[in-house]
Design an enzyme around this catalytic site. Sequence first.
Site, PDB file in Angstrom:
ATOM      1  CG  HIS A  79      -4.302  -5.657   3.865  1.00 47.72           C
ATOM      2  ND1 HIS A  79      -4.512  -5.625   5.302  1.00 47.72           N
ATOM      3  CD2 HIS A  79      -3.635  -6.917   3.674  1.00 47.72           C
ATOM      4  CE1 HIS A  79      -4.164  -6.810   5.832  1.00 47.72           C
ATOM      5  NE2 HIS A  79      -3.814  -7.503   4.903  1.00 47.72           N
ATOM      6  CD  GLU A 130      -0.205  -8.828   3.717  1.00 42.16           C
ATOM      7  OE1 GLU A 130      -1.367  -9.119   3.796  1.00 42.16           O
ATOM      8  OE2 GLU A 130       0.424  -9.483   4.687  1.00 42.16           O
TER       9      GLU A 130
HETATM   10 CO    CO Z   1      -2.880  -9.611   5.024  1.00 44.01          CO
END
Ligand code: CO
Length: 134
Positions: A79, A130
Site C-alpha cells: 500500500h 492508506e
Molecule cells: Co501503512
Amino acid sequence: MIGRLNHVAIAVPELEAAMAQYRDALGATVSEPQSEPDHGVRVVFVTLPNTKIELLEPLGAESPIRGYLDKNPTGGIHHVCYEVDDIHAASERLTQQGARVLGDGEPKTGAHGKPVLFLHPKDFNGTLIELEQA
Ligand code: CO
C-alpha cells in the site's frame, strides 16, 4: 486534500533478509524490527530523505498481509500512505465520491499511533491506499 506521501509499504516474506538488503545493498537507514501484534505485522522502517518505506512481514495466522504474500510469494508493494489534515472529513468526502472505506468506515489507530483508514483498491486503480491524519 491529500498531502505528503507518508510511506510506501512493501510486504516481504523474510524481514531480516529484506532489512539487510535495504541496509547493505541500498545503503539506507533501517530501524530494528518491531512486532505489532495489533496489526498482525513485524515491521522495519526505512528512513529516506523525503519519505519512509515500511517492510512488512506477517505476524500471526490472522495477519492482513498473509493473503497478499500467498498471491505474491516474493513480496511486493502492499500500500501507499498519503497524509491528510482531517481524517473524518476525508472519509466523508471519499464516501460521497463513491469510494469504499474498508472495515466499518471509522478511522483506526495506525502503526504510528495516528488515525488511519484504508480505501478499497478496486476503487483506486488496484492500489490499496492508506490515509493518515498527519
Ligand atoms: Co501503512
